[in-house]
Design a protein around this motif. Structure first.
Motif, mmCIF file in Angstrom:
data_model
loop_
_atom_site.group_PDB
_atom_site.id
_atom_site.type_symbol
_atom_site.label_atom_id
_atom_site.label_comp_id
_atom_site.label_asym_id
_atom_site.label_seq_id
_atom_site.Cartn_x
_atom_site.Cartn_y
_atom_site.Cartn_z
ATOM 1 N N THR A 1 19.328 9.647 -9.589
ATOM 2 C CA THR A 1 19.157 10.960 -10.214
ATOM 3 C C THR A 1 18.521 11.883 -9.177
ATOM 4 N N ASP A 2 18.330 13.138 -9.548
ATOM 5 C CA ASP A 2 17.632 14.065 -8.643
ATOM 6 C C ASP A 2 16.215 13.560 -8.357
ATOM 7 N N LYS A 3 15.556 13.036 -9.392
ATOM 8 C CA LYS A 3 14.211 12.479 -9.209
ATOM 9 C C LYS A 3 14.252 11.288 -8.242
ATOM 10 N N GLY A 4 15.288 10.472 -8.344
ATOM 11 C CA GLY A 4 15.449 9.329 -7.437
ATOM 12 C C GLY A 4 15.700 9.784 -6.007
ATOM 13 N N LYS A 5 16.476 10.837 -5.853
ATOM 14 C CA LYS A 5 16.753 11.373 -4.515
ATOM 15 C C LYS A 5 15.488 11.953 -3.886
ATOM 16 N N GLU A 6 14.641 12.567 -4.719
ATOM 17 C CA GLU A 6 13.358 13.087 -4.223
ATOM 18 C C GLU A 6 12.471 11.936 -3.733
ATOM 19 N N LEU A 7 12.453 10.862 -4.502
ATOM 20 C CA LEU A 7 11.666 9.697 -4.098
ATOM 21 C C LEU A 7 12.234 9.081 -2.818
ATOM 22 N N LEU A 8 13.545 9.071 -2.703
ATOM 23 C CA LEU A 8 14.199 8.540 -1.504
ATOM 24 C C LEU A 8 13.714 9.288 -0.255
ATOM 25 N N GLU A 9 13.505 10.571 -0.384
ATOM 26 C CA GLU A 9 12.981 11.358 0.742
ATOM 27 C C GLU A 9 11.603 10.853 1.161
ATOM 28 N N GLN A 10 10.773 10.502 0.193
ATOM 29 C CA GLN A 10 9.435 9.976 0.501
ATOM 30 C C GLN A 10 9.533 8.585 1.133
ATOM 31 N N LEU A 11 10.510 7.812 0.700
ATOM 32 C CA LEU A 11 10.651 6.441 1.201
ATOM 33 C C LEU A 11 11.047 6.391 2.679
ATOM 34 N N LYS A 12 11.638 7.473 3.182
ATOM 35 C CA LYS A 12 12.028 7.521 4.599
ATOM 36 C C LYS A 12 10.835 7.348 5.530
ATOM 37 N N GLU A 13 9.640 7.671 5.038
ATOM 38 C CA GLU A 13 8.440 7.581 5.869
ATOM 39 C C GLU A 13 7.925 6.147 6.016
ATOM 40 N N TYR B 1 8.557 -4.079 -4.303
ATOM 41 C CA TYR B 1 9.365 -4.243 -3.090
ATOM 42 C C TYR B 1 10.848 -4.361 -3.442
ATOM 43 N N THR B 2 11.170 -5.110 -4.487
ATOM 44 C CA THR B 2 12.573 -5.280 -4.860
ATOM 45 C C THR B 2 13.177 -3.955 -5.328
ATOM 46 N N GLN B 3 12.418 -3.155 -6.040
ATOM 47 C CA GLN B 3 12.901 -1.826 -6.434
ATOM 48 C C GLN B 3 13.136 -0.957 -5.198
ATOM 49 N N TYR B 4 12.254 -1.087 -4.229
ATOM 50 C CA TYR B 4 12.411 -0.374 -2.960
ATOM 51 C C TYR B 4 13.735 -0.759 -2.298
ATOM 52 N N LEU B 5 14.064 -2.045 -2.333
ATOM 53 C CA LEU B 5 15.324 -2.501 -1.739
ATOM 54 C C LEU B 5 16.527 -1.864 -2.430
ATOM 55 N N PRO C 1 0.810 -1.227 0.000
ATOM 56 C CA PRO C 1 0.000 0.000 0.000
ATOM 57 C C PRO C 1 0.847 1.284 0.000
ATOM 58 N N TYR C 2 2.083 1.202 0.471
ATOM 59 C CA TYR C 2 2.959 2.369 0.507
ATOM 60 C C TYR C 2 3.763 2.514 -0.781
ATOM 61 N N LEU C 3 4.137 1.389 -1.381
ATOM 62 C CA LEU C 3 4.995 1.409 -2.565
ATOM 63 C C LEU C 3 4.217 1.563 -3.874
ATOM 64 N N LYS C 4 3.045 0.951 -3.935
ATOM 65 C CA LYS C 4 2.270 0.973 -5.188
ATOM 66 C C LYS C 4 1.969 2.397 -5.658
ATOM 67 N N PRO C 5 1.519 3.302 -4.782
ATOM 68 C CA PRO C 5 1.268 4.679 -5.242
ATOM 69 C C PRO C 5 2.526 5.380 -5.759
ATOM 70 N N PRO D 1 9.561 2.901 6.613
ATOM 71 C CA PRO D 1 9.954 1.980 7.693
ATOM 72 C C PRO D 1 9.243 2.192 9.030
ATOM 73 N N PRO D 2 9.071 3.421 9.497
ATOM 74 C CA PRO D 2 8.343 3.569 10.761
ATOM 75 C C PRO D 2 6.898 3.071 10.687
ATOM 76 N N LYS D 3 6.268 3.254 9.536
ATOM 77 C CA LYS D 3 4.890 2.789 9.372
ATOM 78 C C LYS D 3 4.829 1.264 9.367
ATOM 79 N N ILE D 4 5.770 0.636 8.709
ATOM 80 C CA ILE D 4 5.809 -0.823 8.633
ATOM 81 C C ILE D 4 6.180 -1.412 9.991
ATOM 82 N N GLY D 5 7.105 -0.782 10.671
ATOM 83 C CA GLY D 5 7.520 -1.264 11.987
ATOM 84 C C GLY D 5 6.351 -1.381 12.939
ATOM 85 N N ASN D 6 5.409 -0.485 12.806
ATOM 86 C CA ASN D 6 4.227 -0.507 13.658
ATOM 87 C C ASN D 6 3.214 -1.564 13.216
#
Length: 143
Positions: A102-114, A41-45, A32-36, A116-121
């Motif tokens: 890329t810059d676009k990838g770095k922007e997405l990386l910022e969103q991905l930081k949110e 999941y492997t790309q996320y890794l 639910p977090y990655l699809k939007p 792990p805490p959601k999944i941990g819960n």
């Protein structure tokens, strides 16, 4: 009572099955977090690994993620096509391909930081058991 000749095949006797099923369950929590974001999941890794270093070789990423080149290369091509990373041949050794965000990838990386805490819960396991599981799983991986 006599044991069945197929006792060895019973699902309940397979250590690999709960590992497989648990892995699928945990990965499904990410969907639910990655699809939007348009990621698997492997790309996320791959993003997780690239968050650790600015530039890595394909071989280094394969090693970190326990993947082979045949699995990783198409995934990297897709991420490159979507503008998230670049693949460049090394000037020192043209057999080596260097991967960086890329810059676009770095922007997405910022969103991905949110994420792990959601999944941990979402995983109902206490911290002590989680650490024990982590250690055991890495024992299997490093075998």
């Amino acid at each position: 009572m006599q044991k069945s000749e197929y006792e060895v095949l019973k699902l309940e006797n397979q250590l690999c099955f709960p590992l497989y099923a648990a892995s699928r369950k945990v990965i499904s929590l990410y969907t639910p977090y990655l699809k939007p974001l348009g990621l698997t999941y492997t790309q996320y890794l791959v993003f997780l690994v690239l968050s650790e270093q600015k530039r890595m070789t394909v071989g280094e990423i394969c090693e970190k993620l326990y993947l082979n080149n045949g699995t990783l290369s198409p995934l990297l091509k897709t991420l490159e096509k979507n503008g998230f990373l670049t693949r460049q041949r090394s000037t020192a050794d043209e057999r080596t391909v260097l991967i960086s965000l890329t810059d676009k990838g770095k922007e997405l990386l910022e969103q991905l930081k949110e994420i792990p805490p959601k999944i941990g819960n979402c995983i109902p396991i206490d911290e002590k058991k989680a650490l024990q599981l982590y250690i055991l799983l890495y024992e299997i991986l490093h075998e």
